[in-house]
Design a protein around this motif. Structure first.
Motif, PDB file in Angstrom:
ATOM      1  N   SER A  94       0.825  -1.218   0.000  1.00 60.45           N
ATOM      2  CA  SER A  94       0.000   0.000   0.000  1.00 60.45           C
ATOM      3  C   SER A  94       0.855   1.263   0.000  1.00 60.45           C
ATOM      4  CB  SER A  94      -0.924   0.007   1.218  1.00 60.45           C
ATOM      5  OG  SER A  94      -1.804  -1.099   1.190  1.00 60.45           O
ATOM      6  N   PHE A  95       1.952   1.244   0.746  1.00 58.13           N
ATOM      7  CA  PHE A  95       2.746   2.474   0.928  1.00 58.13           C
ATOM      8  C   PHE A  95       4.120   2.411   0.276  1.00 58.13           C
ATOM      9  CE2 PHE A  95      -0.206   2.107   4.501  1.00 58.13           C
ATOM     10  CZ  PHE A  95      -0.828   3.345   4.481  1.00 58.13           C
ATOM     11  N   GLN A  96       4.442   1.255  -0.357  1.00 57.44           N
ATOM     12  CA  GLN A  96       5.747   1.084  -1.012  1.00 57.44           C
ATOM     13  C   GLN A  96       6.901   1.484  -0.082  1.00 57.44           C
ATOM     14  OE1 GLN A  96       6.293  -0.285  -4.218  1.00 57.44           O
ATOM     15  NE2 GLN A  96       4.140  -0.832  -3.815  1.00 57.44           N
ATOM     16  N   THR A  97       6.876   0.918   1.106  1.00 62.52           N
ATOM     17  CA  THR A  97       7.911   1.238   2.100  1.00 62.52           C
ATOM     18  C   THR A  97       9.234   0.589   1.713  1.00 62.52           C
ATOM     19  OG1 THR A  97       7.326  -0.702   3.416  1.00 62.52           O
ATOM     20  CG2 THR A  97       6.210   1.351   3.960  1.00 62.52           C
ATOM     21  N   PRO A  98      10.338   1.263   2.017  1.00 62.78           N
ATOM     22  CA  PRO A  98      11.659   0.686   1.697  1.00 62.78           C
ATOM     23  C   PRO A  98      12.076  -0.405   2.689  1.00 62.78           C
ATOM     24  CG  PRO A  98      11.937   2.798   2.789  1.00 62.78           C
ATOM     25  CD  PRO A  98      10.463   2.607   2.596  1.00 62.78           C
ATOM     26  N   ASP A  99      11.360  -0.487   3.814  1.00 64.20           N
ATOM     27  CA  ASP A  99      11.755  -1.424   4.872  1.00 64.20           C
ATOM     28  C   ASP A  99      11.008  -2.743   4.700  1.00 64.20           C
ATOM     29  OD1 ASP A  99      13.245   0.690   6.313  1.00 64.20           O
ATOM     30  OD2 ASP A  99      11.235   1.503   6.634  1.00 64.20           O
ATOM     31  N   TYR A 100      11.466  -3.554   3.744  1.00 62.58           N
ATOM     32  CA  TYR A 100      10.832  -4.851   3.526  1.00 62.58           C
ATOM     33  C   TYR A 100      11.916  -5.929   3.586  1.00 62.58           C
ATOM     34  CZ  TYR A 100       7.512  -8.291   1.825  1.00 62.58           C
ATOM     35  OH  TYR A 100       6.675  -9.382   1.724  1.00 62.58           O
ATOM     36  N   TYR A 101      11.722  -6.903   4.494  1.00 55.96           N
ATOM     37  CA  TYR A 101      12.758  -7.889   4.767  1.00 55.96           C
ATOM     38  C   TYR A 101      12.283  -9.292   4.400  1.00 55.96           C
ATOM     39  CZ  TYR A 101      14.695  -4.068   7.529  1.00 55.96           C
ATOM     40  OH  TYR A 101      15.188  -2.852   7.942  1.00 55.96           O
ATOM     41  N   ALA A 102      13.268 -10.168   4.202  1.00 50.90           N
ATOM     42  CA  ALA A 102      12.964 -11.557   3.858  1.00 50.90           C
ATOM     43  C   ALA A 102      12.262 -12.262   5.013  1.00 50.90           C
ATOM     44  CB  ALA A 102      14.267 -12.293   3.520  1.00 50.90           C
ATOM     45  N   ARG A 103      11.534 -13.318   4.685  1.00 50.66           N
ATOM     46  CA  ARG A 103      10.743 -14.031   5.694  1.00 50.66           C
ATOM     47  C   ARG A 103      11.618 -14.574   6.830  1.00 50.66           C
ATOM     48  NH1 ARG A 103       5.692 -16.491   5.933  1.00 50.66           N
ATOM     49  NH2 ARG A 103       5.606 -18.371   7.227  1.00 50.66           N
ATOM     50  N   LYS A 104      12.796 -15.127   6.490  1.00 45.08           N
ATOM     51  CA  LYS A 104      13.684 -15.684   7.518  1.00 45.08           C
ATOM     52  C   LYS A 104      14.136 -14.606   8.500  1.00 45.08           C
ATOM     53  CE  LYS A 104      15.549 -19.619   4.938  1.00 45.08           C
ATOM     54  NZ  LYS A 104      16.780 -20.241   4.396  1.00 45.08           N
ATOM     55  N   VAL A 105      14.411 -13.425   7.993  1.00 50.35           N
ATOM     56  CA  VAL A 105      14.836 -12.309   8.845  1.00 50.35           C
ATOM     57  C   VAL A 105      13.671 -11.898   9.749  1.00 50.35           C
ATOM     58  CG1 VAL A 105      15.698  -9.926   8.894  1.00 50.35           C
ATOM     59  CG2 VAL A 105      16.457 -11.512   7.099  1.00 50.35           C
ATOM     60  N   CYS A 106      12.475 -11.879   9.192  1.00 58.15           N
ATOM     61  CA  CYS A 106      11.289 -11.521   9.985  1.00 58.15           C
ATOM     62  C   CYS A 106      11.048 -12.533  11.098  1.00 58.15           C
ATOM     63  CB  CYS A 106      10.054 -11.455   9.076  1.00 58.15           C
ATOM     64  SG  CYS A 106      10.084 -10.107   7.878  1.00 58.15           S
ATOM     65  N   LEU A 107      11.289 -13.818  10.795  1.00 59.10           N
ATOM     66  CA  LEU A 107      11.072 -14.856  11.802  1.00 59.10           C
ATOM     67  C   LEU A 107      12.055 -14.687  12.970  1.00 59.10           C
ATOM     68  CD1 LEU A 107       9.517 -17.355  12.644  1.00 59.10           C
ATOM     69  CD2 LEU A 107      11.144 -18.752  11.353  1.00 59.10           C
ATOM     70  N   ARG A 108      13.294 -14.326  12.667  1.00 59.58           N
ATOM     71  CA  ARG A 108      14.280 -14.091  13.739  1.00 59.58           C
ATOM     72  C   ARG A 108      13.868 -12.900  14.597  1.00 59.58           C
ATOM     73  NH1 ARG A 108      18.268 -15.332   9.734  1.00 59.58           N
ATOM     74  NH2 ARG A 108      18.723 -13.112   9.448  1.00 59.58           N
ATOM     75  N   ALA A 109      13.368 -11.851  13.961  1.00 64.94           N
ATOM     76  CA  ALA A 109      12.897 -10.675  14.714  1.00 64.94           C
ATOM     77  C   ALA A 109      11.687 -11.037  15.579  1.00 64.94           C
ATOM     78  CB  ALA A 109      12.537  -9.547  13.751  1.00 64.94           C
ATOM     79  N   PHE A 110      10.826 -11.860  15.026  1.00 66.77           N
ATOM     80  CA  PHE A 110       9.634 -12.323  15.743  1.00 66.77           C
ATOM     81  C   PHE A 110      10.046 -13.108  16.994  1.00 66.77           C
ATOM     82  CE2 PHE A 110       6.001 -15.258  16.278  1.00 66.77           C
ATOM     83  CZ  PHE A 110       4.959 -14.354  16.267  1.00 66.77           C
ATOM     84  N   GLN A 111      11.015 -13.997  16.859  1.00 71.35           N
ATOM     85  CA  GLN A 111      11.513 -14.791  17.988  1.00 71.35           C
ATOM     86  C   GLN A 111      12.173 -13.902  19.042  1.00 71.35           C
ATOM     87  OE1 GLN A 111      13.904 -17.430  15.545  1.00 71.35           O
ATOM     88  NE2 GLN A 111      12.551 -19.171  16.004  1.00 71.35           N
ATOM     89  N   HIS A 112      12.850 -12.860  18.600  1.00 71.05           N
ATOM     90  CA  HIS A 112      13.490 -11.948  19.553  1.00 71.05           C
ATOM     91  C   HIS A 112      12.454 -11.185  20.373  1.00 71.05           C
ATOM     92  CE1 HIS A 112      15.732  -8.158  20.699  1.00 71.05           C
ATOM     93  NE2 HIS A 112      16.472  -9.119  21.222  1.00 71.05           N
ATOM     94  N   LEU A 113      11.346 -10.816  19.756  1.00 70.59           N
ATOM     95  CA  LEU A 113      10.261 -10.137  20.486  1.00 70.59           C
ATOM     96  C   LEU A 113       9.660 -11.065  21.546  1.00 70.59           C
ATOM     97  CD1 LEU A 113       8.436  -8.266  17.576  1.00 70.59           C
ATOM     98  CD2 LEU A 113       9.808  -7.241  19.401  1.00 70.59           C
TER      99      LEU A 113
END
Length: 432
Positions: A356-375
């Motif tokens: 929707s907003f064409q944000t520059p902050d788009y990461y791969a799924r594996k990177v997102c999963l690591r961030a999710f686990q850290h939260l």
């Protein structure tokens, strides 16, 4: 190495603030104080050889136990041979005590057995572990009678009194009934944070209670001013240099300053108990400038910040941009009334924002999963339940552990936070 005047003053102030008896003695000067009322109730039992009961009610930290201990210490000094104290709270004391606490002894049989055991230890008698409830009841009745004949008052103090009021209440009934049926000098004191603790009692127990209640409230404005002045002032007859004492006490005029009053208002808006005030003052004097040895408004402001420290906001302040996106996505899912969601649901919302907003902050799924686990490790989010622990993390339902307000504040504090997330949270707040 010899201590400087500032170091000596700091030791004096800290020791004073760590002594609750010294603090509450300042608040107990009035003849209408709870200290005076409680002392009258217990001393009348000693002087007039009668039985009494009273409930001390009020929120935690208001000084119920501290005032009671102060009363008992003073009465023990006045009547050293006439008081035997059966305690119900766990704290060290120079009195002979039998300690019971509703958190530990709410079971009637366990409570009565503990009273009998410690009474035996106090009077050097042999205690039987095999004694029944009735045997222990008769023993306690006998001890009440013997102490009454010896003109010795027993003070029973039941901490967490509302927990003793659960179940059949056999302990309370047996104790109060024994006080009416034998010649004794006893006082039963219940301590509770529940203001309606007496309403939890059965009719037969309540009828044997005197219905005296002392309500412990946070100190009034006048009491607060008197307490601050007495606790923070340095004595003129101390070993400290006279010039330093005069300068220090003169600087305490900041207590009447508007900035200081605003600081106190901020502090007391969340918790106005004496315990909270003492913690605040201890932190304040601990940050005193040791070169000048003078308290300033900044010392009190720093103490308020430390007391109001919010670990979740500190975590949010250090979160990565991706972690902030994940948290915002979860809040948006909640606003959409999607109460059950998992990592895959969050990723769909994350992709929708990017598209929707064409944000520059788009990461791969594996990177997102690591961030999710850290939260999850930081306890900003958690799994809904323990079911499915063998299931892949992407499919397990999760929930966010921070409010919209906390997330909004965290985004403001995080210097890396993209402006789009602030806008999304503003929109989310309006929708909710």
């Amino acid at each position: 190495m010899e201590e400087t005047p500032a170091e000596e003053a700091l030791i004096l102030l800290r020791s004073r603030l760590c002594d609750p008896h010294a603090v509450f003695s300042l608040l107990s000067a009035s003849s209408d104080s709870n200290y005076s009322k409680l002392k009258f109730i217990i001393s009348s039992s000693i002087a007039e050889a009668c039985n009494n009961s009273v409930l001390l009610l009020g929120p935690r930290g208001c000084g119920k136990t501290a005032v009671l201990q102060l009363v008992l210490n003073n009465l023990l000094a006045e009547y050293p041979d006439m008081i035997s104290v059966c305690w119900a709270e766990v704290s060290a004391s120079n009195l002979l005590q039998i300690r019971l606490n509703g958190l530990l002894h709410s079971d009637d049989n366990c409570a009565l057995k503990e009273i009998a055991r410690q009474l035996c230890a106090e009077h050097q008698l042999l205690f039987s572990k095999m004694a029944s409830f009735d045997d222990n009841t008769q023993f306690v009745i006998g001890m009440l009678r013997e102490c009454g004949l010896a003109h010795k008052t027993i003070v029973f103090i039941l901490d967490e009194f509302d927990l003793f009021a659960q179940g059949k209440q056999r302990l309370l009934y047996s104790l109060l009934d024994a006080m009416q049926s034998v010649t004794s000098q006893a006082v039963v004191i219940g301590i509770s944070c529940k203001l309606d603790a007496d309403q939890l009692l059965e009719k037969r127990v309540r009828s044997r209670l005197s219905h005296r209640k002392l309500l412990f409230c946070p100190p009034s404005i006048d009491e607060m001013d008197r307490l601050l002045e007495c606790v923070l002032s340095l004595p003129e007859n101390s070993s400290l240099p006279q010039s330093y004492v005069v300068e220090y006490n003169n600087e305490l005029r900041i207590l009447a300053d508007k900035k200081f009053k605003d600081t106190m208002t901020t502090l007391l808006s969340s918790d106005s108990t004496v315990d909270q005030i003492l913690r605040f003052l201890f932190l304040s004097v601990s940050t005193m400038d040791m070169k000048r040895g003078i308290l300033s408004v900044e010392n009190f402001n720093m103490a308020v910040v430390k007391l109001n420290r919010q670990p979740k906001l500190e975590f949010l302040k250090d979160c990565s941009v991706l972690e902030l996106y994940i948290l915002v996505c979860m809040k948006r899912l909640e606003v959409k009334e999607q109460n059950s969601y998992n990592f895959n649901s969050v990723m769909k919302e994350y992709k929708a924002i990017h598209d929707s907003f064409q944000t520059p902050d788009y990461y791969a799924r594996k990177v997102c999963l690591r961030a999710f686990q850290h939260l999850i490790q930081c306890e900003l989010i958690c799994f809904m339940d323990n079911r499915g622990y063998n299931q892949s993390i992407e499919y397990r339902p999760v929930k966010i552990l921070i409010s919209s307000y906390e997330l909004h504040q965290g985004l403001k504090l995080n210097q890396k936070c993209p402006s789009i997330l602030q806008k999304l949270m503003d929109q989310t707040g309006k929708k909710s």
